[in-house]
Design an enzyme around this catalytic site. Structure first.
Site, PDB file in Angstrom:
ATOM      1  N   LYS A  83     -12.305 -14.174   8.732  1.00  0.00           N
ATOM      2  CA  LYS A  83     -10.898 -13.975   8.359  1.00  0.00           C
ATOM      3  C   LYS A  83     -10.184 -12.987   9.276  1.00  0.00           C
ATOM      4  O   LYS A  83      -8.958 -12.940   9.293  1.00  0.00           O
ATOM      5  CB  LYS A  83     -10.775 -13.567   6.898  1.00  0.00           C
ATOM      6  CG  LYS A  83     -11.296 -12.200   6.533  1.00  0.00           C
ATOM      7  CD  LYS A  83     -11.253 -12.030   5.008  1.00  0.00           C
ATOM      8  CE  LYS A  83     -11.763 -10.684   4.544  1.00  0.00           C
ATOM      9  NZ  LYS A  83     -10.845  -9.600   4.821  1.00  0.00           N
ATOM     10  N   ASP A  84     -10.937 -12.192  10.040  1.00  0.00           N
ATOM     11  CA  ASP A  84     -10.325 -11.256  10.989  1.00  0.00           C
ATOM     12  C   ASP A  84     -10.005 -11.901  12.332  1.00  0.00           C
ATOM     13  O   ASP A  84      -9.270 -11.317  13.137  1.00  0.00           O
ATOM     14  CB  ASP A  84     -11.254 -10.061  11.246  1.00  0.00           C
ATOM     15  CG  ASP A  84     -11.352  -9.124  10.054  1.00  0.00           C
ATOM     16  OD1 ASP A  84     -10.439  -9.148   9.210  1.00  0.00           O
ATOM     17  OD2 ASP A  84     -12.334  -8.370   9.974  1.00  0.00           O
ATOM     18  N   ARG A 134      -1.261 -11.443   0.697  1.00  0.00           N
ATOM     19  CA  ARG A 134      -1.676 -12.701   0.065  1.00  0.00           C
ATOM     20  C   ARG A 134      -2.024 -12.473  -1.396  1.00  0.00           C
ATOM     21  O   ARG A 134      -1.572 -13.209  -2.293  1.00  0.00           O
ATOM     22  CB  ARG A 134      -2.890 -13.268   0.820  1.00  0.00           C
ATOM     23  CG  ARG A 134      -3.588 -14.433   0.106  1.00  0.00           C
ATOM     24  CD  ARG A 134      -4.897 -14.793   0.792  1.00  0.00           C
ATOM     25  NE  ARG A 134      -5.851 -13.700   0.784  1.00  0.00           N
ATOM     26  CZ  ARG A 134      -6.639 -13.398  -0.233  1.00  0.00           C
ATOM     27  NH1 ARG A 134      -6.593 -14.114  -1.356  1.00  0.00           N
ATOM     28  NH2 ARG A 134      -7.490 -12.399  -0.153  1.00  0.00           N
ATOM     29  N   ARG A 135      -2.824 -11.440  -1.657  1.00  0.00           N
ATOM     30  CA  ARG A 135      -3.186 -11.130  -3.040  1.00  0.00           C
ATOM     31  C   ARG A 135      -1.962 -10.642  -3.816  1.00  0.00           C
ATOM     32  O   ARG A 135      -1.758 -11.018  -4.963  1.00  0.00           O
ATOM     33  CB  ARG A 135      -4.286 -10.063  -3.083  1.00  0.00           C
ATOM     34  CG  ARG A 135      -5.618 -10.518  -2.520  1.00  0.00           C
ATOM     35  CD  ARG A 135      -6.702  -9.478  -2.771  1.00  0.00           C
ATOM     36  NE  ARG A 135      -7.915  -9.835  -2.042  1.00  0.00           N
ATOM     37  CZ  ARG A 135      -8.391  -9.159  -1.001  1.00  0.00           C
ATOM     38  NH1 ARG A 135      -7.775  -8.082  -0.573  1.00  0.00           N
ATOM     39  NH2 ARG A 135      -9.495  -9.553  -0.391  1.00  0.00           N
ATOM     40  N   ARG A 152      -5.813   1.102   2.191  1.00  0.00           N
ATOM     41  CA  ARG A 152      -6.499   0.871   3.460  1.00  0.00           C
ATOM     42  C   ARG A 152      -7.877   1.512   3.411  1.00  0.00           C
ATOM     43  O   ARG A 152      -8.185   2.301   2.547  1.00  0.00           O
ATOM     44  CB  ARG A 152      -5.704   1.501   4.625  1.00  0.00           C
ATOM     45  CG  ARG A 152      -4.427   0.794   5.009  1.00  0.00           C
ATOM     46  CD  ARG A 152      -4.636  -0.512   5.725  1.00  0.00           C
ATOM     47  NE  ARG A 152      -5.654  -0.453   6.763  1.00  0.00           N
ATOM     48  CZ  ARG A 152      -5.471  -0.028   8.016  1.00  0.00           C
ATOM     49  NH1 ARG A 152      -4.291   0.403   8.384  1.00  0.00           N
ATOM     50  NH2 ARG A 152      -6.443  -0.044   8.882  1.00  0.00           N
ATOM     51  N   ARG A 158     -12.371   2.896  -0.072  1.00  0.00           N
ATOM     52  CA  ARG A 158     -11.544   2.332  -1.143  1.00  0.00           C
ATOM     53  C   ARG A 158     -12.123   2.655  -2.520  1.00  0.00           C
ATOM     54  O   ARG A 158     -11.383   2.938  -3.460  1.00  0.00           O
ATOM     55  CB  ARG A 158     -11.398   0.821  -0.953  1.00  0.00           C
ATOM     56  CG  ARG A 158     -10.621   0.462   0.309  1.00  0.00           C
ATOM     57  CD  ARG A 158     -10.325  -1.026   0.374  1.00  0.00           C
ATOM     58  NE  ARG A 158      -9.853  -1.397   1.699  1.00  0.00           N
ATOM     59  CZ  ARG A 158      -9.112  -2.457   1.968  1.00  0.00           C
ATOM     60  NH1 ARG A 158      -8.754  -3.266   0.987  1.00  0.00           N
ATOM     61  NH2 ARG A 158      -8.734  -2.743   3.193  1.00  0.00           N
ATOM     62  N   CYS A 245      -2.663 -13.899   9.098  1.00  0.00           N
ATOM     63  CA  CYS A 245      -3.323 -13.837   7.791  1.00  0.00           C
ATOM     64  C   CYS A 245      -2.659 -12.859   6.838  1.00  0.00           C
ATOM     65  O   CYS A 245      -2.909 -12.886   5.653  1.00  0.00           O
ATOM     66  CB  CYS A 245      -4.784 -13.443   7.979  1.00  0.00           C
ATOM     67  SG  CYS A 245      -5.690 -14.544   9.061  1.00  0.00           S
TER      68      CYS A 245
END
Length: 324
Positions: A83-84, A134-135, A152, A158, A245
């Site tokens: 996804k990166d 997106r979320r 971040r 996190r 993305c």
């Protein structure tokens, strides 16, 4: 580079090193005579930690420095969260293998003191942290009363931020949480059709130099065809939409069997930043036509209004993004 040595390039985060070390172990099993060191390379995304990713505006945020080392032949292959990886790679580089996918779903991690473990059971106005537009878009579409907090940092950072906060919880990709052994913190795994994942979520991509047949032969033993076809459909959709993305684009490609025949199914969405305007669609076809399937679904979304959503987002935000 010598014939019995293969250098893996990786970011230095705990999750990135888990991924690189997994590839290292799998290659070592298959080719025990090889020496396979992992070289840590710091990327721009690892250095800029005080700004939301959606405001930095750089599509190669977690890959560019690693790709430069690959092109300079300082490393032989690079391991990325798929996804990166931008859908357009630098000249001279290609994805040599896509490894079998981990669970694609997002998860809700409740605050340790929060007894309400499910995302959609949280009270009105609850604070939910995520670094992904997106979320955010899909959450607000389903629960417009929630307060979304930008976050971040790597997974450990996190988790620490969550513990020190007044948030109800945060959302992450399940794959990374499971790989680092944090599954005991998961309150709920969200159905992939309820909140569509990021392009390539849960899969590892191994990037190599075009024409490097020695490395291509080695890593093809790690390639998983059905994961690759599902991911290729997702990446083709994103490329056709010309969205990074970090624009609210979600998609879920998977291979299912129907009457003894493998079918590639693809769901996708494009949404506004506030979640008030969302265009969704789905399609299916044979796995061998993965990229065509992705392109066709992208066309359907654009005709259904996704073009206007994307234009409005580009008018107020940077042109290039990376998923958190």
């Amino acid at each position: 580079m010598t014939a019995n040595r293969v250098v893996i390039g990786s970011r230095g985060s705990e999750l990135a090193l888990w991924q690189a070390n997994w590839v290292q172990r799998e290659l070592q099993k298959r080719f025990p005579a090889l020496e396979i060191p992992v070289e840590i390379i710091k990327t721009k995304g690892d250095k800029i930690l005080d700004s939301p990713l959606s405001k930095i505006g750089d599509k190669g945020l977690f890959t560019r420095e690693i790709e430069a080392a690959l092109l300079a032949k300082e490393i032989d292959l690079a391991v990325h969260s798929l996804k990166d990886l931008p859908t357009q790679l630098p000249d001279g580089l290609t994805i040599g293998a896509i490894c079998e996918r981990e669970d694609v779903r997002d998860v809700f991690i409740p605050h340790p003191n929060n007894s309400v473990k499910k995302l959609f059971d949280q009270p009105k106005g609850a604070k939910i942290a995520t670094g992904s537009l997106r979320r955010k878009c899909q959450l607000l579409r389903l629960r417009p009363d929630l307060e979304i907090i930008d976050i971040r940092g790597n997974l450990s950072t996190r988790m620490k931020k969550l513990e020190e906060s007044d948030w109800a919880g945060m959302m992450l990709a399940r794959a990374g949480v499971v790989r680092l052994g944090w599954q005991g913190r998961i309150g709920e795994s969200i159905d992939a059709k309820t909140i569509l994942p990021a392009v390539g979520q849960g899969a590892l991509g191994i990037e190599i130099r075009i024409g490097d047949e020695r490395i291509a032969e080695l890593i093809k033993t790690l390639h998983h065809y059905f994961t690759a076809q599902a991911a290729l459909a997702e990446r083709a959709l994103l490329r056709k939409l010309e969205g990074g993305c970090q624009v609210p684009i979600g998609t879920f490609g998977r291979i299912e069997e129907e009457n003894g025949v493998k079918v590639l199914k693809l769901d996708a969405m494009v949404g506004s930043l506030d979640g008030k305007n969302v265009v969704r669609g789905k399609t299916h076809g044979t796995p061998s036509t993965a990229e065509w399937i992705g392109e066709q679904l992208a066309e359907t979304l654009l005709k259904g209004g996704a073009d206007r959503i994307l234009e409005s987002i580009r008018a107020i935000t940077p042109k290039e993004y990376v998923e958190a």
